[in-house]
Structures are given as structure tokens and as C-alpha cells.
Motif scaffolding. Structure first.
Motif, PDB file in Angstrom:
ATOM      1  N   VAL A 127      41.911  37.924  36.098  1.00 13.26           N
ATOM      2  CA  VAL A 127      42.842  38.868  36.728  1.00 13.26           C
ATOM      3  C   VAL A 127      42.270  39.362  38.156  1.00 13.26           C
ATOM      4  O   VAL A 127      42.985  39.462  39.278  1.00 13.26           O
ATOM      5  CB  VAL A 127      43.154  40.243  35.862  1.00 13.26           C
ATOM      6  CG1 VAL A 127      43.782  41.252  36.881  1.00 13.26           C
ATOM      7  CG2 VAL A 127      43.805  39.645  34.664  1.00 13.26           C
ATOM      8  N   VAL A 128      41.161  39.549  38.266  1.00 14.97           N
ATOM      9  CA  VAL A 128      40.427  40.131  39.326  1.00 14.97           C
ATOM     10  C   VAL A 128      40.275  38.968  40.305  1.00 14.97           C
ATOM     11  O   VAL A 128      40.614  39.081  41.463  1.00 14.97           O
ATOM     12  CB  VAL A 128      38.741  40.376  39.273  1.00 14.97           C
ATOM     13  CG1 VAL A 128      38.029  40.828  40.602  1.00 14.97           C
ATOM     14  CG2 VAL A 128      38.982  41.773  38.430  1.00 14.97           C
ATOM     15  N   THR A 129      40.233  37.861  40.061  1.00 17.15           N
ATOM     16  CA  THR A 129      40.256  36.572  40.658  1.00 17.15           C
ATOM     17  C   THR A 129      41.535  36.223  41.486  1.00 17.15           C
ATOM     18  O   THR A 129      41.731  35.915  42.461  1.00 17.15           O
ATOM     19  CB  THR A 129      40.082  35.448  40.208  1.00 17.15           C
ATOM     20  OG1 THR A 129      38.418  35.338  39.473  1.00 17.15           O
ATOM     21  CG2 THR A 129      39.824  33.992  40.747  1.00 17.15           C
ATOM     22  N   LEU A 130      42.620  36.537  40.567  1.00 20.57           N
ATOM     23  CA  LEU A 130      44.039  36.214  41.143  1.00 20.57           C
ATOM     24  C   LEU A 130      44.248  37.535  42.093  1.00 20.57           C
ATOM     25  O   LEU A 130      44.959  37.495  43.250  1.00 20.57           O
ATOM     26  CB  LEU A 130      45.028  36.228  39.966  1.00 20.57           C
ATOM     27  CG  LEU A 130      44.985  35.301  39.100  1.00 20.57           C
ATOM     28  CD1 LEU A 130      45.980  35.787  37.912  1.00 20.57           C
ATOM     29  CD2 LEU A 130      45.515  34.010  39.771  1.00 20.57           C
ATOM     30  N   VAL A 131      43.806  38.745  41.832  1.00 20.96           N
ATOM     31  CA  VAL A 131      43.862  39.538  42.974  1.00 20.96           C
ATOM     32  C   VAL A 131      43.252  39.418  44.163  1.00 20.96           C
ATOM     33  O   VAL A 131      43.811  39.726  45.345  1.00 20.96           O
ATOM     34  CB  VAL A 131      43.572  41.214  42.388  1.00 20.96           C
ATOM     35  CG1 VAL A 131      43.549  42.218  43.411  1.00 20.96           C
ATOM     36  CG2 VAL A 131      44.569  41.462  41.184  1.00 20.96           C
ATOM     37  N   ALA A 132      42.036  38.805  44.120  1.00 26.95           N
ATOM     38  CA  ALA A 132      41.128  38.523  45.168  1.00 26.95           C
ATOM     39  C   ALA A 132      41.929  37.564  45.872  1.00 26.95           C
ATOM     40  O   ALA A 132      41.865  37.677  47.361  1.00 26.95           O
ATOM     41  CB  ALA A 132      39.925  38.149  44.792  1.00 26.95           C
ATOM     42  N   LEU A 133      42.434  36.524  45.431  1.00 22.63           N
ATOM     43  CA  LEU A 133      43.216  35.353  45.945  1.00 22.63           C
ATOM     44  C   LEU A 133      44.579  35.925  46.972  1.00 22.63           C
ATOM     45  O   LEU A 133      44.408  35.408  47.979  1.00 22.63           O
ATOM     46  CB  LEU A 133      43.598  34.431  45.014  1.00 22.63           C
ATOM     47  CG  LEU A 133      42.614  33.168  44.729  1.00 22.63           C
ATOM     48  CD1 LEU A 133      42.782  32.306  43.390  1.00 22.63           C
ATOM     49  CD2 LEU A 133      41.855  32.564  45.744  1.00 22.63           C
ATOM     50  N   PHE A 134      45.076  36.752  46.234  1.00 20.18           N
ATOM     51  CA  PHE A 134      46.079  37.297  46.772  1.00 20.18           C
ATOM     52  C   PHE A 134      45.687  38.137  48.131  1.00 20.18           C
ATOM     53  O   PHE A 134      46.367  37.925  49.101  1.00 20.18           O
ATOM     54  CB  PHE A 134      46.957  38.419  46.008  1.00 20.18           C
ATOM     55  CG  PHE A 134      48.000  39.007  46.367  1.00 20.18           C
ATOM     56  CD1 PHE A 134      49.245  38.433  46.590  1.00 20.18           C
ATOM     57  CD2 PHE A 134      47.928  40.404  47.066  1.00 20.18           C
ATOM     58  CE1 PHE A 134      50.302  39.198  47.243  1.00 20.18           C
ATOM     59  CE2 PHE A 134      49.228  41.053  47.633  1.00 20.18           C
ATOM     60  CZ  PHE A 134      50.237  40.196  47.719  1.00 20.18           C
ATOM     61  N   VAL A 135      44.852  39.029  47.893  1.00 22.90           N
ATOM     62  CA  VAL A 135      44.190  39.763  48.970  1.00 22.90           C
ATOM     63  C   VAL A 135      43.798  38.712  50.317  1.00 22.90           C
ATOM     64  O   VAL A 135      43.897  38.899  51.519  1.00 22.90           O
ATOM     65  CB  VAL A 135      43.234  40.844  48.838  1.00 22.90           C
ATOM     66  CG1 VAL A 135      42.564  41.175  50.092  1.00 22.90           C
ATOM     67  CG2 VAL A 135      43.671  41.740  47.991  1.00 22.90           C
TER      68      VAL A 135
END
Length: 302
Positions: free
Chosen positions: A278-286
Motif C-alpha cells: 500500500v505504501v509502495t502504491l502511494v509512493a508511486l502515485f506521489v
């Protein structure tokens, strides 16, 4: 919920991701987008356990993991550098091959299915740092980890020194940014790319050794569980810079440790295991939002 034990656990979870991310950053600096980190790390996990079990020495297991990672990275080095193959396609193939290869070898070498563990398997012992281990909170966080955890921190400093303070690092950056110009100055571009991919393989071997002999003392099929892909994201977030990669890896290490903490509180394992991703997806979005914003600003100034 947030205490010294959580941050200590995060440092243990950080090390495999950090080693693999440094490998990816080195390759990125040479102009090779290496996404075979997951498979190379998995091969390192298996080789580390096999080497430790057969020799009875955990350090020979670590050396075996490094050697196996280096040899396995020849797939990417030969394909990309020598034959000009697409790095993305070849990296995905290398990752899939590692899953199948280690699943076959665990049955052939150990006669086990799924997971191999043995009371005689030597693992990495925690190191208590004198004086530091007596300091409240700080000692609990920083002391009591394996040697490879501390080595991963030193690897970040070494990467930064070589990249910015050594002629080899200057040439490496030239190979990645302007390969034609570097070649015209007599820099052997292919040799540099081969070198960093092989060094990256050794680093992924260390990542696998820490995961299989430090964090736990066993080998399980597909035990890397996406950590190599998380390392790829750490390279992107950190822009292949030593301390940027470290900061991104710390973020993912904290997310993994927090997931384990939630699991201990009784939440379903499937939910807690998803925390790093989940953190990875958020980081990719940012990251993608920042890239788009930068492009808009660049077009506006033209």
C-alpha cells in the motif's frame, strides 16, 4: 504501538530492501534499468541457506549467496550489454526463472516442499554494540542487529563516496548519462555496465543472505515476496541517489515492521502483509504526480 521495538524491527526489515535498492541504483547510474532484483535476491536466499547448511558456516553461506547473485546477474548483463536485449523483458524473465528454479532446487537439494528449515542451519547472530546497547531507547533500536544490517548502512556511505568523490564514479555517471561522449573519451562503456550489474548481483546476494539467514533462518519458496520490486520503487523515489534510496528504503522498512505489529495485535495476516505494498502504491502515485508537475513547469518555461 509505536515504540523502540518497532523501529528496531524496521531496521531489520530495511536491510534486504536497501541492499537490493543500492544494486538497482548502481545499474541505473550506468544506464541499465535493472528490474531483476527480485529474482536475484531470491537466488541469494536459496544459495545462502544451502551454503550455510552444507558447510556449517554462516559466513560461507553469505559468500555463497554473493557468488550466486553475481553469477545469476550474468543473465541480465549478457543479455542487455552484449546482445542489446530489452532490460524490462529480460528482467521479468529472470524473476520468473528464479521462482521456478528455486522451487525445483528446494525439492532436489533439500528434499522439501515449500519451506526448508533445520536446527543445524547456522544463522546470523545479533551483534550487541558495547556502550551503545546501554543507552535507553537508542541502544534498543540500533544495537542487536546482524553484521549485514550495519554493512548495509556502510554500503550507502561507500556508494556516495565512490559516486561523487572518485574518478570511477564520475565515469560511471558519464556512462549512464552520455554513453557516446564517455566512449569518445576512452571509457569502456560495456565494461562499466557489466561491472555494475555484477556488483549489483553481489549486493542482491547480500540482501538474500540477510533475509534468509538474518531476519529468519530458513528458505521458503518465493520468500522475497515482492521486496525486489519494492527496491525498484525505492530507486525511482530516491532518484538513484545514495541517501535518497536510503530514505525510501527506510519508509518501506517502517511499513513492513508496522504490518508485523498490526498482525501481532490480531489483524488478519492478509491485511497486514499488504502494508508495504500500500505504501509502495502511494509512493508511486506521489512520484508520478511529481514527474507530471515537473513536466508541466518545464513546458511552461519554454
Amino acid at each position: 504501538m509505536i515504540d523502540a521495538a518497532l523501529f528496531s524491527s524496521a531496521l531489520g526489515a530495511l536491510a534486504p530492501i536497501l541492499f537490493a535498492a543500492l544494486a538497482g541504483a548502481l545499474c541505473q547510474r550506468a544506464g541499465v534499468f535493472n528490474i531483476a532484483l527480485e529474482g536475484t535476491m531470491l537466488v541469494g536466499c536459496f544459495a545462502g541457506v544451502a551454503g550455510s547448511w552444507y558447510t556449517g558456516s554462516v559466513w560461507l553461506g553469505v559468500l555463497t549467496a554473493m557468488l550466486a547473485g553475481t553469477v545469476y546477474s550474468l543473465i541480465v548483463a549478457t543479455g542487455v550489454v552484449t546482445f542489446g536485449a530489452d532490460a524490462i523483458v529480460l528482467g521479468v524473465a529472470a524473476n520468473l526463472l528464479a521462482v521456478g528454479l528455486t522451487s525445483y532446487l528446494i525439492q532436489t537439494v533439500f528434499g522439501s516442499r515449500g519451506t526448508f528449515s533445520d536446527p543445524g542451519l547456522a544463522g546470523l547472530d545479533p551483534v550487541e554494540i558495547p556502550v551503545l546497547d546501554r543507552i535507553p531507547v537508542i541502544g534498543e533500536i540500533l544495537s542487536g542487529h546482524s553484521v549485514l544490517v550495519y554493512l548495509s548502512w556502510l554500503a550507502v556511505v561507500a556508494f556516495a563516496v565512490v559516486l561523487y568523490r572518485h574518478p570511477w564514479g564520475l565515469r560511471l555517471r558519464g556512462v549512464g548519462e552520455r554513453p557516446e561522449a564517455a566512449a569518445s573519451l576512452g571509457v569502456p562503456v560495456d565494461r562499466y555496465r557489466y561491472g555494475v550489474i555484477l556488483v549489483g548481483g553481489a549486493l542482491c546476494g547480500l540482501a538474500g543472505a540477510q533475509l534468509a539467514l538474518g531476519n529468519v533462518t530458513l528458505f521458503s519458496e518465493n520468500m522475497t515476496a515482492g521486496r525486489g520490486w519494492i527496491a525498484v520503487v525505492a530507486v525511482l523515489l530516491g532518484r538513484a541517489l545514495p541517501y535518497g534510496v536510503l530514505a525510501a528504503a527506510v519508509l518501506f522498512g517502517l511499513a513492513e515492521a508496522f504490518g508485523f505489529r498490526l498482525q501481532g495485535l490480531g489483524l488478519p495476516q492478509q491485511l497486514t502483509d499488504a502494508a508495504p505494498y500500500v505504501v509502495t502504491l502511494v509512493a508511486l502515485f506521489v512520484f508520478s504526480a511529481r514527474v507530471r508537475a515537473r513536466r508541466v513547469v518545464t513546458r511552461g518555461t519554454e
